[in-house]
Design a protein around this motif. Structure first.
Motif, PDB file in Angstrom:
ATOM      1  N   ASN A 248      22.108  48.411  52.869  1.00 31.11           N
ATOM      2  CA  ASN A 248      23.417  48.079  52.286  1.00 31.11           C
ATOM      3  C   ASN A 248      24.461  49.116  52.700  1.00 31.11           C
ATOM      4  OD1 ASN A 248      21.479  49.563  50.494  1.00 31.11           O
ATOM      5  ND2 ASN A 248      23.396  50.028  49.458  1.00 31.11           N
ATOM      6  N   THR A 251      24.641  53.667  48.330  1.00 28.85           N
ATOM      7  CA  THR A 251      23.817  53.529  47.129  1.00 28.85           C
ATOM      8  C   THR A 251      24.192  54.615  46.137  1.00 28.85           C
ATOM      9  OG1 THR A 251      22.035  52.650  48.500  1.00 28.85           O
ATOM     10  CG2 THR A 251      21.398  53.471  46.319  1.00 28.85           C
ATOM     11  N   THR A 286      24.984  49.560  56.529  1.00 31.41           N
ATOM     12  CA  THR A 286      26.223  48.778  56.618  1.00 31.41           C
ATOM     13  C   THR A 286      27.443  49.695  56.691  1.00 31.41           C
ATOM     14  OG1 THR A 286      25.192  46.918  55.505  1.00 31.41           O
ATOM     15  CG2 THR A 286      27.590  46.988  55.429  1.00 31.41           C
ATOM     16  N   SER A 318      27.149  46.596  48.329  1.00 25.42           N
ATOM     17  CA  SER A 318      27.343  45.902  49.607  1.00 25.42           C
ATOM     18  C   SER A 318      28.650  45.118  49.556  1.00 25.42           C
ATOM     19  CB  SER A 318      26.175  44.937  49.856  1.00 25.42           C
ATOM     20  OG  SER A 318      26.202  43.913  48.889  1.00 25.42           O
ATOM     21  N   TRP A 351      26.878  40.921  55.591  1.00 26.31           N
ATOM     22  CA  TRP A 351      25.815  41.511  54.758  1.00 26.31           C
ATOM     23  C   TRP A 351      24.705  40.494  54.529  1.00 26.31           C
ATOM     24  CZ3 TRP A 351      22.677  44.900  53.287  1.00 26.31           C
ATOM     25  CH2 TRP A 351      21.963  44.813  52.092  1.00 26.31           C
ATOM     26  N   LEU A 355      20.898  41.268  54.994  1.00 29.56           N
ATOM     27  CA  LEU A 355      20.015  41.145  53.831  1.00 29.56           C
ATOM     28  C   LEU A 355      18.853  40.200  54.146  1.00 29.56           C
ATOM     29  CD1 LEU A 355      19.431  41.639  50.799  1.00 29.56           C
ATOM     30  CD2 LEU A 355      20.958  39.737  50.279  1.00 29.56           C
TER      31      LEU A 355
END
Ligand SMILES: C=C1C[C@]23C[C@H]1CC[C@H]2[C@]1(C)CCC[C@@](C)(C(=O)O)[C@H]1[C@@H]3C(=O)O
Ligand code: AKG
Ligand code: FE2
Length: 383
Positions: A248, A251, A286, A318, A351, A355
C-alpha cells in the motif's frame, strides 16, 4: 465461512479442515502448546537471521506541524525526508490521536483473540475478501506460515461509508462486540485524520507542497488489521510476519510494549524499539511509485518470542481503488515534458491492480513491486 455450513468445527482437533470453504485453520490454543511447530510455520534461515541492535528511527513531534508552526514544519519535513530516502521508517508523537482511543484499541485486541475457536472460525476471512479472522493465513498459503492471528477490516475515507467498521464487527462477531466495534470505528476515524496529516508531511518533505498528496488521499481507503502474535516454543524457527515491504502507500502501526518489529537496512536487520504513545509510519510500494522512487519501501518483518505475546495494529493506507498512481508533475520535471516521460521509474497503475496482484498472484514480500511491474508489462492490455 458461509453461515449454515454443515461441516462441524472439531474443537479438540489440531486442524479444522473445512471442506466446504476449503479452509485449513490451525487452532491456536492447541498449536501454542505443542513442543514443536508444524513444518508449515518454519521459515528459511536467511529470513530468520537475528537483528543486530536498534534502528535509529526518528521520533517526530507533530504538534508544531498540526498547528502550522513554520519552523517546526520545516524541521519535521527534513527529518522525514532523510528517513524516507534511507529506509522509509519514522515515528510520530503528539500526533493528535485521542489517548483513550489509542489505549482502548490495543487493549481490545485480547478480547478478539480470546474468543472460542469456533466463533473465530465463523468470522473467518472468506475467499476473495480482506475482512475477517485468520490464523497463519493457512487458508491462503501452505508454507512459510506466519505465527500470528489476525482480524482485518476495511475503512473507506468517504462520508457515506461512516459507521461501516462498527457494523462489520457486529455482523462478524455479534452484538457482544458492539463496544469493540465502536472502539475500532473511532480508531479508524482518528487514523484517517492522521493519514491526511502524514500525506501533507510527506508531500512537504518530498516536493515542498503539502496539498497535492493530501488531496490524492482524501477519498482513499485503508485496510486495518489487529495482529496477535502468540508466544512460540520454537520462536527462532518461525516469524510472526515474514520479510516484506507493504504494498500500500504508507502504514500507521501501533505496537505494544513488546519488541518484535525489525527493519532490514544497511545489509542487516535492526529492531524498532517500542516508544510509548508513538505511532510508526512506514512508506509502502505505492508511495515509492508516487515519489518516483525517491522514497524507499523498506523490507521489514515481525519476530516472535518464547514467553511473551505481542500485539500490534496496522492501518494500511492506500488511494481509492481506481485512482491512477502517478507522481505529481513537479517530481517529473526534466523529462520530455509530457508528464509521462523518460524520468518515470514506474508505470501507471491502480491500487486495485496491485492489491489483486498480492491476493491472487504474489504473496507480498520484498520483491512485490518489481514482480508487479513485470506482470503489468507482460499482461495483455484490455480494449
Ligand atoms: C494489501 C495487503 C496485503 C497484506 C495486508 C495488506 C498490507 C500488507 C500485506 C502483508 C501484511 C505483507 C506480508 C505478507 C502478508 C500475507 C501477511 O503476512 O499478512 C500480507 C497481507 C495479506 O496479503 O494479507
Ligand atoms: O506487527 C508488526 O510489528 C508489523 C506487522 C507488519 O509489518 C504488517 O502487518 O505489515
Ligand atoms: Fe508491514
Amino acid at each position: 465461512m458461509e453461515s449454515g455450513d454443515a461441516t462441524p468445527c472439531r474443537l479438540g482437533n489440531f486442524v479444522v479442515d473445512d471442506t466446504v470453504a476449503r479452509m485449513r485453520l490451525y487452532n491456536p490454543s492447541i498449536l501454542i502448546k505443542q513442543p514443536k511447530i508444524p513444518l508449515a510455520f518454519a521459515w528459511p534461515a536467511d529470513d530468520r537471521r537475528a537483528a543486530v541492535g536498534n534502528l535509529d528511527v526518528p521520533v517526530i513531534d507533530l504538534s508544531g506541524f498540526r498547528h502550522r508552526d513554520e519552523a517546526a514544519e520545516r524541521r519535521a519535513a527534513e527529518h522525514v525526508r532523510a528517513a524516507c530516502r534511507e529506509h522509509g521508517f519514522f515515528q510520530v508523537i503528539n500526533h493528535g490521536v485521542d489517548a483513550e482511543i489509542y489505549v482502548a484499541a490495543i487493549n481490545a485486541i485480547n478480547g478478539l483473540f480470546d474468543l472460542p475457536f469456533d466463533k473465530k472460525v465463523e468470522a473467518g476471512q472468506r475467499k476473495g475478501r480482506m475482512e475477517g479472522y485468520a490464523v497463519g493465513h493457512s487458508d491462503r498459503f501452505s508454507e512459510k506460515l506466519p505465527w500470528k492471528e489476525t482480524f482485518t477490516f476495511v475503512h473507506g475515507f468517504k462520508e457515506d461509508e461512516a459507521g461501516a467498521v462498527e457494523r462489520y464487527f457486529q455482523s462478524a462477531l455479534g452484538p457482544d462486540f458492539q463496544q469493540t466495534g465502536r472502539i475500532y470505528q473511532s480508531y479508524c476515524e482518528e487514523m484517517k485524520e492522521l493519514s491526511l496529516v502524514i500525506a501533507e508531511l510527506l508531500g512537504m518533505s518530498l516536493a515542498g507542497d503539502r496539498r497535492w498528496y493530501r488531496e490524492f488521499f482524501e477519498d482513499g481507503k485503508a485496510v486495518a488489521r489487529c495482529n496477535y502474535y502468540p508466544p512460540c516454543k520454537e520462536a527462532e524457527l518461525t516469524l510472526g510476519t515474514g520479510p516484506h515491504a507493504d504494498p500500500n502507500a504508507f502504514t500507521i502501526l501501533q505496537q505494544d510494549e513488546v519488541s518484535g518489529l525489525d527493519v532490514f537496512t544497511g545489509g542487516r536487520w535492526s529492531s524498532v524499539r517500542p516508544v510509548s504513545g508513538a505511532l510508526i509510519i512506514n512508506v509502502g510500494d505505492t508511495f515509492e511509485a508516487l515519489s518516483n522512487g525517491e522514497y524507499k519501501s523498506c523490507l521489514h518483518r515481525a519476530v516472535v518470542n518464547p514467553d511473551k505475546e505481542r500485539r500490534s495494529i496496522a492501518y494500511f493506507v492506500s488511494p481509492r481503488h481506481d485512482k491512477v498512481v502517478r507522481p505529481p508533475p513537479e517530481l517529473l520535471a526534466g523529462g520530455d515534458g509530457d508528464g509521462n516521460g523518460d524520468r518515470r521509474k514506474y508505470p501507471d497503475f491502480t491500487w486495485l491492480q496491485l492489491l489483486e496482484f498480492t491476493q491472487t498472484r504474489h504473496r507480498a514480500d520484498g520483491e512485490t513491486l518489481r514482480f508487479f511491474v513485470n506482470y503489468l508489462s507482460s499482461a495483455p492490455v484490455a480494449n
